[in-house]
Scaffold this motif. Structure first.
Motif, PDB file in Angstrom:
ATOM      1  N   ILE A 130      17.886   4.559  -4.153  1.00  0.00           N
ATOM      2  CA  ILE A 130      16.930   5.602  -3.501  1.00  0.00           C
ATOM      3  C   ILE A 130      15.449   5.508  -4.252  1.00  0.00           C
ATOM      4  O   ILE A 130      14.637   5.289  -3.404  1.00  0.00           O
ATOM      5  N   PRO A 131      15.474   5.790  -5.442  1.00  0.00           N
ATOM      6  CA  PRO A 131      14.000   5.414  -6.013  1.00  0.00           C
ATOM      7  C   PRO A 131      13.341   4.014  -5.960  1.00  0.00           C
ATOM      8  O   PRO A 131      12.566   3.863  -5.743  1.00  0.00           O
ATOM      9  N   ILE A 132      14.345   2.944  -5.857  1.00  0.00           N
ATOM     10  CA  ILE A 132      13.879   1.596  -5.844  1.00  0.00           C
ATOM     11  C   ILE A 132      13.451   1.494  -4.461  1.00  0.00           C
ATOM     12  O   ILE A 132      12.127   0.795  -4.160  1.00  0.00           O
ATOM     13  N   GLY A 133      14.092   2.039  -3.573  1.00  0.00           N
ATOM     14  CA  GLY A 133      13.788   1.457  -1.992  1.00  0.00           C
ATOM     15  C   GLY A 133      12.536   2.551  -1.603  1.00  0.00           C
ATOM     16  O   GLY A 133      11.807   1.979  -1.007  1.00  0.00           O
ATOM     17  N   SER A 134      12.484   3.791  -2.041  1.00  0.00           N
ATOM     18  CA  SER A 134      11.304   4.532  -1.917  1.00  0.00           C
ATOM     19  C   SER A 134      10.315   4.081  -2.450  1.00  0.00           C
ATOM     20  O   SER A 134       8.936   4.046  -1.919  1.00  0.00           O
ATOM     21  N   ALA A 135      10.158   3.611  -3.743  1.00  0.00           N
ATOM     22  CA  ALA A 135       8.881   2.853  -4.338  1.00  0.00           C
ATOM     23  C   ALA A 135       8.496   1.874  -3.750  1.00  0.00           C
ATOM     24  O   ALA A 135       7.400   1.593  -3.466  1.00  0.00           O
ATOM     25  N   LEU A 136       9.325   0.850  -3.331  1.00  0.00           N
ATOM     26  CA  LEU A 136       9.156  -0.317  -2.544  1.00  0.00           C
ATOM     27  C   LEU A 136       8.571   0.003  -1.325  1.00  0.00           C
ATOM     28  O   LEU A 136       7.522  -0.634  -0.741  1.00  0.00           O
ATOM     29  N   GLY A 137       8.956   1.064  -0.564  1.00  0.00           N
ATOM     30  CA  GLY A 137       8.121   1.585   0.629  1.00  0.00           C
ATOM     31  C   GLY A 137       6.905   1.955   0.520  1.00  0.00           C
ATOM     32  O   GLY A 137       6.133   1.655   1.357  1.00  0.00           O
ATOM     33  N   LEU A 138       6.544   2.646  -0.563  1.00  0.00           N
ATOM     34  CA  LEU A 138       5.349   3.082  -0.918  1.00  0.00           C
ATOM     35  C   LEU A 138       4.615   1.914  -1.145  1.00  0.00           C
ATOM     36  O   LEU A 138       3.468   1.716  -0.722  1.00  0.00           O
ATOM     37  N   PHE A 139       5.111   1.120  -2.131  1.00  0.00           N
ATOM     38  CA  PHE A 139       4.027  -0.052  -2.364  1.00  0.00           C
ATOM     39  C   PHE A 139       3.548  -1.062  -1.270  1.00  0.00           C
ATOM     40  O   PHE A 139       2.589  -1.358  -1.085  1.00  0.00           O
ATOM     41  N   PHE A 140       4.641  -1.452  -0.623  1.00  0.00           N
ATOM     42  CA  PHE A 140       4.494  -2.406   0.426  1.00  0.00           C
ATOM     43  C   PHE A 140       3.966  -1.766   1.638  1.00  0.00           C
ATOM     44  O   PHE A 140       3.429  -2.381   2.414  1.00  0.00           O
ATOM     45  N   GLY A 141       4.606  -0.665   1.923  1.00  0.00           N
ATOM     46  CA  GLY A 141       4.118   0.164   3.308  1.00  0.00           C
ATOM     47  C   GLY A 141       2.352   0.183   2.938  1.00  0.00           C
ATOM     48  O   GLY A 141       1.911   0.161   4.050  1.00  0.00           O
ATOM     49  N   ALA A 142       1.952   0.613   1.958  1.00  0.00           N
ATOM     50  CA  ALA A 142       0.484   0.954   1.864  1.00  0.00           C
ATOM     51  C   ALA A 142      -0.379  -0.310   1.705  1.00  0.00           C
ATOM     52  O   ALA A 142      -1.292  -0.685   2.465  1.00  0.00           O
ATOM     53  N   TRP A 143       0.261  -1.391   1.130  1.00  0.00           N
ATOM     54  CA  TRP A 143      -0.252  -2.586   1.036  1.00  0.00           C
ATOM     55  C   TRP A 143      -0.489  -3.299   2.491  1.00  0.00           C
ATOM     56  O   TRP A 143      -1.430  -3.916   2.858  1.00  0.00           O
ATOM     57  N   LEU A 144       0.567  -3.446   3.221  1.00  0.00           N
ATOM     58  CA  LEU A 144       0.761  -3.932   4.463  1.00  0.00           C
ATOM     59  C   LEU A 144      -0.056  -3.173   5.438  1.00  0.00           C
ATOM     60  O   LEU A 144      -0.753  -3.736   6.329  1.00  0.00           O
ATOM     61  N   ALA A 145      -0.161  -1.975   5.462  1.00  0.00           N
ATOM     62  CA  ALA A 145      -0.940  -1.031   6.391  1.00  0.00           C
ATOM     63  C   ALA A 145      -2.363  -1.450   5.980  1.00  0.00           C
ATOM     64  O   ALA A 145      -3.060  -1.436   7.005  1.00  0.00           O
ATOM     65  N   THR A 146      -2.794  -1.422   4.740  1.00  0.00           N
ATOM     66  CA  THR A 146      -4.150  -1.716   4.618  1.00  0.00           C
ATOM     67  C   THR A 146      -4.502  -3.238   4.860  1.00  0.00           C
ATOM     68  O   THR A 146      -5.730  -3.334   5.328  1.00  0.00           O
ATOM     69  N   SER A 147      -3.846  -4.079   4.378  1.00  0.00           N
ATOM     70  CA  SER A 147      -4.150  -5.467   4.581  1.00  0.00           C
ATOM     71  C   SER A 147      -3.837  -6.035   6.025  1.00  0.00           C
ATOM     72  O   SER A 147      -4.955  -6.640   6.311  1.00  0.00           O
ATOM     73  N   LEU A 148      -2.909  -5.509   6.591  1.00  0.00           N
ATOM     74  CA  LEU A 148      -2.638  -5.922   8.259  1.00  0.00           C
ATOM     75  C   LEU A 148      -2.697  -4.728   9.162  1.00  0.00           C
ATOM     76  O   LEU A 148      -3.984  -4.462   9.518  1.00  0.00           O
ATOM     77  N   ASP A 149      -1.611  -3.922   9.139  1.00  0.00           N
ATOM     78  CA  ASP A 149      -1.617  -3.041  10.262  1.00  0.00           C
ATOM     79  C   ASP A 149      -0.424  -2.066   9.954  1.00  0.00           C
ATOM     80  O   ASP A 149       0.621  -2.832   9.575  1.00  0.00           O
ATOM     81  N   TRP A 150      -0.273  -0.858  10.387  1.00  0.00           N
ATOM     82  CA  TRP A 150       0.936  -0.366  10.159  1.00  0.00           C
ATOM     83  C   TRP A 150       2.220  -0.674  11.022  1.00  0.00           C
ATOM     84  O   TRP A 150       3.127  -0.638  10.586  1.00  0.00           O
TER      85      TRP A 150
END
Length: 399
Positions: A130-150
């Motif tokens: 739960i915390p590992i997956g949630s944290a990775l979702g926040l890390f990579f979600g923000a990075w990919l949405a900013t660098s590429l697109d949601w």
């Protein structure tokens, strides 16, 4: 199994951060975002968990989990194609269909291989997803949405789960159903056993009340950090992601450890430990949302987040102890039906709904006040678990 649970919550948490650019592009309201993140997922996730758990108990738990990982990964990837609210709503339902087959059979697989005195810790290790997956979702979600697109973020992270499904199918071994010493009882028989045990209802509704806050805060705090604490999307992903990762891992592990250590002296420890944690989490969250200092806010948010996840090892272990081994996946699915339908289904929606309704009075601060009012559910959860601790020693069976 831990890796599968990491992707379970990575795909689930992804929408919490991507809803910010989604809202900007598609012009959705907070109520619509709450429905998309809650009811769309929970309505199928909770109800289908029972028939899929029955299938797992009878035909093999590994194959059901592997198929579930495949399905939720594909629907997460397809979410990047959504063009409006209803398309995204239906695609998130597809994610829920897949994830319905993942958790209950996993609980049963782990419980069958671990003795009762270590079971809360074993399930706590699994729950670290739960915390590992949630944290990775926040890390990579923000990075990919900013660098590429949601849209690319959904596609990339969704497809990354497919190798995990393959690995589970080929490397995780399950006892063949035909060799089980005890045949799985009918669903009606399992449900009747559970319904007769007050501790099951107290644990289920206690966890569900806490999950209203847990899922609600997890879904809306990213918006709060961006709007109220002036963090950019990428900075917010790192800031909140680190809170989730550190606080969540510490809380889940300590909860399992404390319950296993205290159970010999107090049979109700599986419920008493979460009760104390929930009652402490509410005032600490209030303190966290009363400061605008990023430095001070980090520990103030990390501590109640830690306490809010203490319950995962103890309560899931307690549910496993209410029925024989052959019925554990079904019992877990009954518990998850109540917990997730209420927690996921209403947590994200209630916070978004209150935020929209309170805008006239509180303006831009409406989301913050919605979350503050919602903290009362942690108090309810603590009281229900305290009553469960009194009753639990009469209801468990030694297996």
């Amino acid at each position: 199994m831990l890796l599968a649970y990491v992707f379970n919550f990575l795909d689930r948490q992804l929408i919490a951060i991507l809803k910010i650019p989604i809202k900007a592009e598609l012009g959705l309201t907070d109520t619509q975002l709450g429905l998309m993140g809650g009811i769309a997922f929970a309505s199928v996730y909770s109800t289908l968990a029972i028939p899929l758990a029955r299938l797992a108990d009878r035909s093999g738990r590994v194959r059901v989990v592997a198929a579930a990982v495949t399905m939720w990964s594909l629907f997460t990837a397809l979410s990047g194609l959504g063009q409006n609210f209803w398309q995204l709503f239906l695609l998130r339902m597809g994610v829920g269909v897949g994830e319905a087959g993942g958790v209950a059979p996993s609980y049963a697989l782990i419980s069958d291989g671990v003795p009762p005195e270590r079971r809360a810790r074993a399930l706590a290790i699994f729950s670290l997803g739960i915390p590992i997956g949630s944290a990775l979702g926040l890390f990579f979600g923000a990075w990919l949405a900013t660098s590429l697109d949601w849209r690319y973020a959904f596609a990339i992270i969704g497809l990354a789960g497919l190798p995990v499904a393959w690995a589970i199918r080929h490397f995780v071994h399950d006892e063949p159903p035909t060799s089980k010493a005890t045949a799985s009882a009918s669903f009606g028989a399992v449900a009747t056993k559970l319904a007769a045990k007050p501790s099951f209802w107290l644990l289920s509704f206690g966890a569900a009340s806490a999950s209203i806050c847990g899922y609600g805060l997890g879904y809306w705090l990213p918006s709060y950090f961006v709007a109220d604490l002036d963090l950019s999307l990428t900075r917010m992903g790192v800031y909140f992601g680190s809170i989730v990762l550190v606080g969540g891992m510490v809380g889940i592990w300590l909860g399992g450890l404390a319950a296993d250590r205290l159970r010999g002296r107090s049979p109700g420890a599986d419920a008493a430990v979460p009760a104390i944690a929930f009652l402490l989490a509410a005032p600490l969250y209030y303190a966290a949302m009363s400061t605008r200092s990023l430095t001070l806010a980090w520990p103030l948010f990390a501590l109640p987040y830690m306490l809010s996840l203490v319950w995962l090892g103890p309560i899931t272990s307690a549910v496993q102890r209410l029925v024989p081994s052959s019925d554990r996946a079904t019992a877990s699915a009954c518990f998850l039906l109540i917990n997730n339908l209420i927690g996921i289904g209403f947590g994200t929606f209630i916070f978004g709904f209150l935020s929209d309704r309170m805008k006239a009075d509180y303006g831009a601060a409406s989301l913050r006040y919605a979350m503050l009012y919602g903290l009362g559910f942690y108090v309810i959860a603590g009281l229900l678990c305290a009553f469960a601790a009194i009753r639990l020693k009469r209801d468990v069976i030694d297996c």
